[in-house]
Each structure stands twice: as C-alpha cells, then as structure tokens.
Design a protein around this motif. Structure first.
Motif, PDB file in Angstrom:
ATOM      1  N   ILE A  40      12.973   0.291  -0.024  1.00  0.00           N
ATOM      2  CA  ILE A  40      14.135  -0.251  -0.157  1.00  0.00           C
ATOM      3  C   ILE A  40      14.445  -0.887  -1.640  1.00  0.00           C
ATOM      4  CG2 ILE A  40      15.872  -1.706   0.537  1.00  0.00           C
ATOM      5  CD1 ILE A  40      15.063   0.275   2.787  1.00  0.00           C
ATOM      6  N   GLY A  41      15.332  -0.506  -2.284  1.00  0.00           N
ATOM      7  CA  GLY A  41      15.612  -1.020  -3.851  1.00  0.00           C
ATOM      8  C   GLY A  41      15.940  -2.546  -3.783  1.00  0.00           C
ATOM      9  N   ARG A  42      16.006  -3.177  -5.108  1.00  0.00           N
ATOM     10  CA  ARG A  42      16.134  -4.473  -5.217  1.00  0.00           C
ATOM     11  C   ARG A  42      14.615  -5.053  -5.000  1.00  0.00           C
ATOM     12  NH1 ARG A  42      21.453  -7.313  -4.115  1.00  0.00           N
ATOM     13  NH2 ARG A  42      20.119  -8.656  -5.666  1.00  0.00           N
ATOM     14  N   GLY A  43      13.812  -4.338  -5.147  1.00  0.00           N
ATOM     15  CA  GLY A  43      12.342  -5.226  -5.159  1.00  0.00           C
ATOM     16  C   GLY A  43      11.465  -4.616  -4.083  1.00  0.00           C
ATOM     17  N   GLY A  44      11.781  -3.540  -3.270  1.00  0.00           N
ATOM     18  CA  GLY A  44      10.947  -2.925  -2.440  1.00  0.00           C
ATOM     19  C   GLY A  44       9.894  -1.989  -2.804  1.00  0.00           C
ATOM     20  N   TYR A  45      10.293  -1.426  -3.744  1.00  0.00           N
ATOM     21  CA  TYR A  45       9.551  -0.403  -4.421  1.00  0.00           C
ATOM     22  C   TYR A  45       7.875  -0.391  -4.772  1.00  0.00           C
ATOM     23  CZ  TYR A  45       8.058   4.354  -6.097  1.00  0.00           C
ATOM     24  OH  TYR A  45       7.339   5.409  -6.504  1.00  0.00           O
ATOM     25  N   VAL A  46       7.683  -1.649  -5.355  1.00  0.00           N
ATOM     26  CA  VAL A  46       6.414  -1.987  -5.726  1.00  0.00           C
ATOM     27  C   VAL A  46       5.602  -2.403  -4.546  1.00  0.00           C
ATOM     28  CG1 VAL A  46       4.907  -3.841  -6.990  1.00  0.00           C
ATOM     29  CG2 VAL A  46       6.980  -2.658  -7.925  1.00  0.00           C
ATOM     30  N   PRO A  47       5.937  -3.152  -3.788  1.00  0.00           N
ATOM     31  CA  PRO A  47       5.278  -3.488  -2.437  1.00  0.00           C
ATOM     32  C   PRO A  47       5.009  -2.078  -1.523  1.00  0.00           C
ATOM     33  CG  PRO A  47       7.070  -4.961  -2.530  1.00  0.00           C
ATOM     34  CD  PRO A  47       7.286  -4.079  -3.586  1.00  0.00           C
ATOM     35  N   ALA A  48       5.916  -1.235  -1.352  1.00  0.00           N
ATOM     36  CA  ALA A  48       5.714  -0.050  -0.781  1.00  0.00           C
ATOM     37  C   ALA A  48       4.716   0.887  -1.447  1.00  0.00           C
ATOM     38  CB  ALA A  48       7.092   0.664  -0.564  1.00  0.00           C
ATOM     39  N   ARG A  49       4.912   0.772  -2.564  1.00  0.00           N
ATOM     40  CA  ARG A  49       3.746   1.541  -3.444  1.00  0.00           C
ATOM     41  C   ARG A  49       2.560   1.009  -3.225  1.00  0.00           C
ATOM     42  NH1 ARG A  49       3.057   4.989  -8.024  1.00  0.00           N
ATOM     43  NH2 ARG A  49       0.660   5.266  -7.989  1.00  0.00           N
ATOM     44  N   VAL A  50       2.434  -0.210  -3.321  1.00  0.00           N
ATOM     45  CA  VAL A  50       0.989  -0.729  -3.022  1.00  0.00           C
ATOM     46  C   VAL A  50       0.416  -0.435  -1.535  1.00  0.00           C
ATOM     47  CG1 VAL A  50      -0.063  -3.174  -2.380  1.00  0.00           C
ATOM     48  CG2 VAL A  50       1.352  -2.820  -4.328  1.00  0.00           C
ATOM     49  N   VAL A  51       1.279  -0.412  -0.428  1.00  0.00           N
ATOM     50  CA  VAL A  51       1.056  -0.038   0.948  1.00  0.00           C
ATOM     51  C   VAL A  51       0.536   1.418   0.706  1.00  0.00           C
ATOM     52  CG1 VAL A  51       1.747   0.108   3.055  1.00  0.00           C
ATOM     53  CG2 VAL A  51       2.309  -1.739   2.231  1.00  0.00           C
ATOM     54  N   SER A  52       1.496   2.036   0.190  1.00  0.00           N
ATOM     55  CA  SER A  52       0.942   3.618   0.187  1.00  0.00           C
ATOM     56  C   SER A  52      -0.061   3.880  -0.480  1.00  0.00           C
ATOM     57  CB  SER A  52       2.247   4.634  -0.516  1.00  0.00           C
ATOM     58  OG  SER A  52       2.476   4.361  -1.706  1.00  0.00           O
ATOM     59  N   ASP A  53      -0.486   3.244  -1.717  1.00  0.00           N
ATOM     60  CA  ASP A  53      -1.715   3.430  -2.459  1.00  0.00           C
ATOM     61  C   ASP A  53      -3.122   3.011  -1.622  1.00  0.00           C
ATOM     62  OD1 ASP A  53      -0.630   4.065  -4.519  1.00  0.00           O
ATOM     63  OD2 ASP A  53      -0.900   2.477  -5.859  1.00  0.00           O
ATOM     64  N   PHE A  54      -2.935   1.905  -0.698  1.00  0.00           N
ATOM     65  CA  PHE A  54      -4.010   1.596   0.128  1.00  0.00           C
ATOM     66  C   PHE A  54      -4.169   2.402   1.447  1.00  0.00           C
ATOM     67  CE2 PHE A  54      -3.737  -2.823  -1.688  1.00  0.00           C
ATOM     68  CZ  PHE A  54      -5.153  -3.051  -1.931  1.00  0.00           C
ATOM     69  N   LEU A  55      -3.148   3.026   1.622  1.00  0.00           N
ATOM     70  CA  LEU A  55      -3.215   4.162   2.950  1.00  0.00           C
ATOM     71  C   LEU A  55      -3.481   5.452   2.212  1.00  0.00           C
ATOM     72  CD1 LEU A  55       0.032   3.259   4.915  1.00  0.00           C
ATOM     73  CD2 LEU A  55      -2.200   2.808   5.447  1.00  0.00           C
ATOM     74  N   LEU A  56      -3.735   5.517   1.056  1.00  0.00           N
ATOM     75  CA  LEU A  56      -3.962   6.857   0.225  1.00  0.00           C
ATOM     76  C   LEU A  56      -2.921   8.011   0.794  1.00  0.00           C
ATOM     77  CD1 LEU A  56      -7.797   7.073   0.706  1.00  0.00           C
ATOM     78  CD2 LEU A  56      -6.541   6.323  -1.036  1.00  0.00           C
ATOM     79  N   PHE A  57      -1.621   7.778   0.802  1.00  0.00           N
ATOM     80  CA  PHE A  57      -0.617   8.238   1.059  1.00  0.00           C
ATOM     81  C   PHE A  57       0.363   8.408  -0.090  1.00  0.00           C
ATOM     82  CE2 PHE A  57       3.440   8.842   3.570  1.00  0.00           C
ATOM     83  CZ  PHE A  57       3.058   9.781   4.528  1.00  0.00           C
TER      84      PHE A  57
END
Length: 63
Positions: A40-57
C-alpha cells in the motif's frame, strides 16, 4: 472538521525491519505461499519489500 493530528505510533527503521522479518517467519512457518504481495502506498512499499525479500518472493505489486 479536519483534525490537526491522528493517533499513530512512529517506529524506527530497525523496528520496521524486525517486524517484517518476524512476519515473514510466521508466514513461512504457517506453510502459506502467497500468489502476490501487495504494498500500500504512503509508506507500505518498503515494509512489503522487506517481507518479500525474506520470503524470497519476487511478485510484489503496489497500489
């Protein structure tokens, strides 16, 4: 009337990163395999990217 402020909790980069790491761990532990991660925009991209990186997704979309 538009309020001058709203209740929120400010967190540091380290806290955000740790929360993303823990969320990814819980997702992995549950056995759930997402089809897509939506940021979600307004600050949600970076946390979502962190989660996706840890999931190797790599399938990450933003709105």
């Amino acid at each position: 009337m538009i309020p001058d402020s709203f209740p929120c909790q400010l967190i540091s980069w380290d806290e955000s990163y740790e929360l993303g790491r823990r969320l990814a761990y819980e997702i992995k532990r549950s056995g759930f395999r997402p089809d897509l991660i939506v940021a979600i925009g307004r600050g949600g991209y970076v946390p979502a990217r962190v989660v996706s990186d840890f999931l190797l997704f790599s399938l990450l979309a933003s709105i």
